[in-house]
Motif scaffolding. Sequence first.
Motif, PDB file in Angstrom:
ATOM      1  N   THR A  90       6.883  20.538  -0.484  1.00  0.00           N
ATOM      2  CA  THR A  90       6.164  20.849   0.752  1.00  0.00           C
ATOM      3  C   THR A  90       4.680  20.956   0.446  1.00  0.00           C
ATOM      4  OG1 THR A  90       8.073  22.093   1.580  1.00  0.00           O
ATOM      5  CG2 THR A  90       5.968  22.457   2.688  1.00  0.00           C
ATOM      6  N   PRO A  91       3.910  19.916   0.718  1.00  0.00           N
ATOM      7  CA  PRO A  91       2.475  19.938   0.392  1.00  0.00           C
ATOM      8  C   PRO A  91       1.717  20.897   1.300  1.00  0.00           C
ATOM      9  CG  PRO A  91       2.992  17.995   1.677  1.00  0.00           C
ATOM     10  CD  PRO A  91       4.306  18.662   1.378  1.00  0.00           C
ATOM     11  N   TYR A  92       0.561  21.354   0.806  1.00  0.00           N
ATOM     12  CA  TYR A  92      -0.296  22.178   1.656  1.00  0.00           C
ATOM     13  C   TYR A  92      -0.872  21.342   2.789  1.00  0.00           C
ATOM     14  CZ  TYR A  92      -0.131  25.476  -2.249  1.00  0.00           C
ATOM     15  OH  TYR A  92       0.282  26.337  -3.235  1.00  0.00           O
ATOM     16  N   TYR A  93      -1.335  20.155   2.458  1.00  0.00           N
ATOM     17  CA  TYR A  93      -1.935  19.239   3.446  1.00  0.00           C
ATOM     18  C   TYR A  93      -1.583  17.811   3.053  1.00  0.00           C
ATOM     19  CZ  TYR A  93      -4.957  23.215   4.643  1.00  0.00           C
ATOM     20  OH  TYR A  93      -5.428  24.448   5.017  1.00  0.00           O
ATOM     21  N   LEU A  94      -1.775  16.901   4.008  1.00  0.00           N
ATOM     22  CA  LEU A  94      -1.720  15.469   3.737  1.00  0.00           C
ATOM     23  C   LEU A  94      -2.985  14.822   4.289  1.00  0.00           C
ATOM     24  CD1 LEU A  94       1.970  14.619   4.740  1.00  0.00           C
ATOM     25  CD2 LEU A  94       1.053  14.782   2.415  1.00  0.00           C
ATOM     26  N   VAL A  95      -3.411  13.761   3.642  1.00  0.00           N
ATOM     27  CA  VAL A  95      -4.544  12.962   4.126  1.00  0.00           C
ATOM     28  C   VAL A  95      -3.950  11.758   4.848  1.00  0.00           C
ATOM     29  CG1 VAL A  95      -6.553  11.606   3.455  1.00  0.00           C
ATOM     30  CG2 VAL A  95      -6.023  13.732   2.237  1.00  0.00           C
ATOM     31  N   ASN A  96      -4.017  11.766   6.176  1.00  0.00           N
ATOM     32  CA  ASN A  96      -3.412  10.701   6.970  1.00  0.00           C
ATOM     33  C   ASN A  96      -4.468   9.784   7.584  1.00  0.00           C
ATOM     34  OD1 ASN A  96      -0.848  11.626   6.463  1.00  0.00           O
ATOM     35  ND2 ASN A  96      -0.594  12.665   8.424  1.00  0.00           N
ATOM     36  N   ASP A  97      -4.051   8.566   7.886  1.00  0.00           N
ATOM     37  CA  ASP A  97      -4.896   7.607   8.617  1.00  0.00           C
ATOM     38  C   ASP A  97      -6.289   7.463   7.984  1.00  0.00           C
ATOM     39  OD1 ASP A  97      -2.812   7.312  10.521  1.00  0.00           O
ATOM     40  OD2 ASP A  97      -3.526   9.098  11.570  1.00  0.00           O
ATOM     41  N   ALA A  98      -6.331   7.376   6.674  1.00  0.00           N
ATOM     42  CA  ALA A  98      -7.624   7.237   5.989  1.00  0.00           C
ATOM     43  C   ALA A  98      -8.239   5.884   6.316  1.00  0.00           C
ATOM     44  CB  ALA A  98      -7.441   7.387   4.484  1.00  0.00           C
ATOM     45  N   LYS A  99      -9.498   5.919   6.703  1.00  0.00           N
ATOM     46  CA  LYS A  99     -10.251   4.695   6.996  1.00  0.00           C
ATOM     47  C   LYS A  99     -11.551   4.743   6.195  1.00  0.00           C
ATOM     48  CE  LYS A  99      -8.469   4.218  11.725  1.00  0.00           C
ATOM     49  NZ  LYS A  99      -7.558   5.368  11.664  1.00  0.00           N
ATOM     50  N   ILE A 100     -11.741   3.773   5.317  1.00  0.00           N
ATOM     51  CA  ILE A 100     -12.960   3.665   4.516  1.00  0.00           C
ATOM     52  C   ILE A 100     -13.440   2.226   4.636  1.00  0.00           C
ATOM     53  CG2 ILE A 100     -14.031   4.104   2.276  1.00  0.00           C
ATOM     54  CD1 ILE A 100     -11.558   5.715   1.495  1.00  0.00           C
ATOM     55  N   THR A 101     -14.662   2.057   5.122  1.00  0.00           N
ATOM     56  CA  THR A 101     -15.175   0.706   5.349  1.00  0.00           C
ATOM     57  C   THR A 101     -16.549   0.549   4.711  1.00  0.00           C
ATOM     58  OG1 THR A 101     -16.136   1.354   7.481  1.00  0.00           O
ATOM     59  CG2 THR A 101     -13.903   0.437   7.506  1.00  0.00           C
ATOM     60  N   LEU A 102     -16.889  -0.708   4.440  1.00  0.00           N
ATOM     61  CA  LEU A 102     -18.158  -1.057   3.819  1.00  0.00           C
ATOM     62  C   LEU A 102     -18.960  -1.922   4.780  1.00  0.00           C
ATOM     63  CD1 LEU A 102     -19.926  -1.127   1.221  1.00  0.00           C
ATOM     64  CD2 LEU A 102     -18.620  -3.162   0.550  1.00  0.00           C
TER      65      LEU A 102
END
Length: 237
Positions: A122-134
Amino acid sequence: MNMKTISKILSTLVLSALVLTSCMKDNYDAPTSIIQGRVTYNGEPLQLRGNEAVKLQLYQRGYEKHDPVDVFVNQNGEYSVCIFDGQYQLITKAGNSPWSAAGRDTIEVTLRGHATQDVEVTPYYLVNDAKITLSGNTVNASFTVNKVAGTGIDRIILLLGTMQFLSDGEYNVGRFDDADNMGSYDADGAVYTFAPRDYTDNQMFQTALLRGTLFARICLWPSGSDQGIYSKVIRLK
């Protein structure tokens, strides 16, 4: 026979015994059986630091020596260990993870050649829908915070590197840490957006663009945790 000769004979016998013992040890069969799996939440593997930062512990029953075998989890939440057949107990290591200690159960594993065993946490948090653009020399990034069992966020990190192995301790282009107003994002579904960052004057960034190899990753660091939780690595170039 003088004492010097006797001493030489004794030394030769001792050396021969040591060599024989070493050869006997070397002649033991190496382990060929494998336990492998993933560290998951709701069946999905977690994104972690990798590089031997997060580990599980494997105990074997029936032996007087109870020291665990360390099993390292890679950045995609996967693990694999080559070991002898037997009955094992698999457990997450206390205080070494971005997940809660609640429900930290011991998993029984019977190994006969090969075993696949996922470890649900059971994680404390999750990083969802990450968007990284250049865009030219500018990097834009955002993600959605999925709060599961967390009680606060210490910082959020944007990482850039020329290799796809990226973490808070392994990057060679850039790292930006934000620790301001973290309370504003300590809610399920909150969207965090990094301010656009211009890397025109960053020599490593410019070199990465010329070589055509640039990767990025986001890390969220839960309060009270010794490890961050990550997004997948995203290739920008």
